[in-house]
Design an enzyme around this catalytic site. Structure first.
Site, mmCIF file in Angstrom:
data_model
loop_
_atom_site.group_PDB
_atom_site.id
_atom_site.type_symbol
_atom_site.label_atom_id
_atom_site.label_comp_id
_atom_site.label_asym_id
_atom_site.label_seq_id
_atom_site.Cartn_x
_atom_site.Cartn_y
_atom_site.Cartn_z
ATOM 1 N N ASP A 28 0.814 -1.145 0.061
ATOM 2 C CA ASP A 28 0.061 -0.069 -0.056
ATOM 3 C C ASP A 28 0.698 1.218 0.093
ATOM 4 O OD1 ASP A 28 -3.167 0.700 0.921
ATOM 5 O OD2 ASP A 28 -1.763 2.138 1.218
ATOM 6 N N ILE A 29 0.408 2.208 -0.913
ATOM 7 C CA ILE A 29 1.090 3.562 -0.970
ATOM 8 C C ILE A 29 1.209 4.439 0.385
ATOM 9 C CG2 ILE A 29 -0.606 5.059 -1.941
ATOM 10 C CD1 ILE A 29 1.409 5.761 -4.202
ATOM 11 N N HIS A 95 -10.327 -5.452 -3.115
ATOM 12 C CA HIS A 95 -8.816 -5.570 -2.629
ATOM 13 C C HIS A 95 -9.020 -6.203 -1.148
ATOM 14 C CE1 HIS A 95 -9.902 -1.384 -2.162
ATOM 15 N NE2 HIS A 95 -9.320 -1.266 -1.188
ATOM 16 N N HIS A 97 -6.958 -5.545 2.294
ATOM 17 C CA HIS A 97 -5.754 -5.286 3.070
ATOM 18 C C HIS A 97 -5.257 -6.217 3.928
ATOM 19 C CE1 HIS A 97 -6.817 -0.692 2.284
ATOM 20 N NE2 HIS A 97 -7.887 -1.272 1.949
HETATM 21 P P1 AMP Z 1 -9.928 1.429 0.507
HETATM 22 O O1 AMP Z 1 -10.121 2.435 1.091
HETATM 23 O O2 AMP Z 1 -10.367 0.137 0.849
HETATM 24 O O3 AMP Z 1 -10.525 1.383 -1.051
HETATM 25 O O4 AMP Z 1 -8.369 1.379 0.028
HETATM 26 C C1 AMP Z 1 -7.492 1.849 -0.830
HETATM 27 C C2 AMP Z 1 -6.328 1.916 -0.559
HETATM 28 O O5 AMP Z 1 -5.425 1.732 -1.714
HETATM 29 C C3 AMP Z 1 -5.532 2.744 0.335
HETATM 30 O O6 AMP Z 1 -5.100 2.272 1.696
HETATM 31 C C4 AMP Z 1 -4.800 3.503 -0.522
HETATM 32 O O7 AMP Z 1 -3.408 3.939 0.065
HETATM 33 C C5 AMP Z 1 -4.360 2.605 -1.650
HETATM 34 N N1 AMP Z 1 -3.465 2.928 -2.865
HETATM 35 C C6 AMP Z 1 -4.020 3.868 -3.434
HETATM 36 N N2 AMP Z 1 -3.473 4.166 -4.440
HETATM 37 C C7 AMP Z 1 -2.373 3.285 -4.604
HETATM 38 C C8 AMP Z 1 -1.091 2.889 -5.419
HETATM 39 N N3 AMP Z 1 -1.296 3.575 -6.563
HETATM 40 N N4 AMP Z 1 -0.320 2.236 -4.947
HETATM 41 C C9 AMP Z 1 -0.495 1.383 -3.651
HETATM 42 N N5 AMP Z 1 -1.482 1.744 -2.906
HETATM 43 C C10 AMP Z 1 -2.514 2.481 -3.373
#
Ligand code: AMP
Length: 108
Positions: A28-29, A95, A97
């Site tokens: 995760d970023i 996805h 986490h």
């Molecule tokens: P959600 O709120 O469950 O949809 O989580 C989306 C997740 O995606 C968040 O934890 C973000 O930090 C992560 N995220 C968004 N863009 C990226 C990216 N380009 N690379 C890695 N993680 C990302």
């Protein structure tokens, strides 16, 4: 197309943890724990409501491999998947986490 599909297609970079023909896991970023990995199906499904049991069986096996590769299988981890408006899901691409690498605060 979701940002995660762009990652799958190689149009956006990611820090890959593990990959199969059907799934991808990357860091995760904006990590919320020492280890914070996202596991996704490469095929664009919106959320857990769109999953079918056969896919979940293969996805579970993939996630088990990811936690092994990441070295958190024995120390423990938390799986979270946000689904729908009340969950605050930001990226409409299914996805999980995977959080771990340190003691996590109790959620429930
Ligand atoms: P959600 O709120 O469950 O949809 O989580 C989306 C997740 O995606 C968040 O934890 C973000 O930090 C992560 N995220 C968004 N863009 C990226 C990216 N380009 N690379 C890695 N993680 C990302």
């Amino acid at each position: 197309m979701t940002i995660f599909s762009k990652i799958v297609r190689g149009e956006l970079p990611c820090k890959k943890v593990y990959e199969s023909d059907e799934f991808l896991a990357f860091y995760d970023i904006a990590p919320k724990a020492k280890v914070h990995i996202l596991a996704i199906p490469k095929r664009e499904l919106k959320d857990f409501n769109e999953i079918d049991p056969a896919l979940m069986e293969r996805f579970s096996a993939f996630i088990l491999k990811v936690v092994e590769v990441a070295g958190i299988k024995e120390s423990g981890y938390r799986l979270i998947t946000n689904t729908g408006a009340h969950s605050g899901q930001e990226v409409p691409h299914l996805h999980f986490h995977i959080l771990g690498g340190e003691p996590l605060g109790a959620l429930i």
